[in-house]
Design an enzyme around this catalytic site. Structure first.
Site, PDB file in Angstrom:
ATOM      1  N   LYS A  38      -9.610   2.750  -2.952  1.00  0.00           N
ATOM      2  CA  LYS A  38     -10.177   2.174  -1.555  1.00  0.00           C
ATOM      3  C   LYS A  38     -11.619   2.387  -1.473  1.00  0.00           C
ATOM      4  CE  LYS A  38      -8.237   1.360   2.952  1.00  0.00           C
ATOM      5  NZ  LYS A  38      -7.407   1.901   4.082  1.00  0.00           N
TER       6      LYS A  38
ATOM      7  N   GLU B 271       0.850  -1.066  -0.122  1.00  0.00           N
ATOM      8  CA  GLU B 271       0.029  -0.003   0.242  1.00  0.00           C
ATOM      9  C   GLU B 271       0.775   1.141  -0.004  1.00  0.00           C
ATOM     10  OE1 GLU B 271      -3.365   2.170   3.020  1.00  0.00           O
ATOM     11  OE2 GLU B 271      -2.146   0.661   3.835  1.00  0.00           O
TER      12      GLU B 271
ATOM     13  N   CYS C 184      -5.339  -2.303   2.838  1.00  0.00           N
ATOM     14  CA  CYS C 184      -5.350  -2.073   4.264  1.00  0.00           C
ATOM     15  C   CYS C 184      -6.330  -2.839   5.108  1.00  0.00           C
ATOM     16  CB  CYS C 184      -5.038  -0.697   4.379  1.00  0.00           C
ATOM     17  SG  CYS C 184      -4.680  -0.219   6.381  1.00  0.00           S
TER      18      CYS C 184
END
Length: 315
Positions: free
Chosen positions: A136, A72, A188
């Site tokens: 995301k 990430e 994440c």
């Protein structure tokens, strides 16, 4: 109660022995272990990307990989032309696609723009523009997106402004093509949300790639708890998972939730292994949270019966 436990145990034991598992190919995971302050220091940015490229070349020198995964926000900011050229050159050089995290800006006609915690997929020709950007969906409250109030308001507050984010929330769920098969991306702590992995599986994904940065947690239980979410995602969808972290834990999981080739915390590492998956589509993927829904309805039904009986006694 005992019968329920025994049934669950029996099914699990049977499934472990009978689930058909196949190998997709070799995946490389890069864990650069960049410190938070150093990573986002503009004077250090070029060396961050150079280190990722060097680690990837060294990993390729040990053996061919079918997919390279960087963590990430591996790219420390928006994708600059020089960084893009380095990554594209690496992908072309070894004919190995690269998935990497970074920041992506999406402009609007009025001159404003949204920015996203994103993933870029460089194919074997070195191009990322041919492929959709994964943005995301589930953002960490405050740090990535301030809830309820404009981000600029919180960013003006001394002491918390530096930690108040205004990232946009992604909506699409692109499924990427590779020689290994089709895959989806979660970033994440999206690994904690079952709906993304389930939707990917329903869309034809054969495995999941999770990119993350757990340097925030240091040497606490946090990185282990964070990684543990993926055990459930693997079992729920019967997909293999490859996880690349900036700072531990990078790992692979098979469709039974068993992890292998794990890295340690606070260490620079690059690992390869064979990614395993299954073609079995579980009922959970097909039907969703029907068990939970039935439990809620049954509970409400029993509560209603008890309430009626109590009312009749008092009448």
């Amino acid at each position: 109660m005992l019968a329920t436990v025994l049934c669950a145990w029996g099914y699990g034991a049977w499934r472990e022995r009978t689930l058909p598992i196949r190998e997709l190919g070799t995946v490389g995971l890069i864990q650069p272990n960049e410190g938070f302050r150093e990573k986002w220091d503009p004077r250090h940015a070029d060396s961050v990307v150079a280190k990722l490229v060097a680690m990837s070349r060294a990993l390729e020198a040990r053996g061919r990989v079918a997919l390279m995964v960087w963590p990430e926000a591996a790219i420390p900011g928006y994708l600059q032309p020089s960084w893009e050229a380095s990554i594209a050159g690496l992908a072309r050089e070894n004919r190995t696609p690269i998935l990497t995290g970074g920041i992506y800006g999406e402009p609007h006609p009025d001159g404003s723009y949204d920015y996203f915690n994103a993933a870029f997929y460089f194919d074997t020709s070195g191009s990322w523009r041919r492929h959709p950007i994964y943005e995301k969906h589930f953002l960490v409250p405050v740090v990535e997106r301030v809830p309820f109030v404009p981000a600029r308001l919180m960013q003006s507050v001394p002491g918390v402004g530096h930690w108040s984010g205004g990232f946009g929330r992604g909506r699409g769920l692109p499924v990427y093509e590779s020689t290994l098969g089709r895959f989806g991306v979660v970033i994440c702590y999206e690994s904690a949300f079952e709906e993304l992995a389930r939707q990917y599986r329903r869309s034809g994904a054969e495995f999941i790639v999770n990119i993350t940065n757990d340097a925030w947690y240091g040497r606490t239980a946090g990185p282990y708890q964070h990684a543990a979410h993926l055990v459930m995602r693997a079992i729920e969808t019967r997909m293999g998972i490859a996880r690349a972290a900036n700072d531990g834990i990078s790992e692979f999981l098979d469709p039974l939730g068993r992890s292998y080739a794990e890295t340690g915390l606070e260490q620079e590492a690059s690992v390869t292994d064979r990614l395993r998956t299954s073609d079995v589509i579980p009922l959970y993927v097909r039907l969703g949270d029907w068990v939970g829904t039935l439990c809620v309805l049954a509970t409400l039904g029993f509560a209603g019966v008890l309430a009626v009986q109590h009312w009749k006694r008092d009448a």
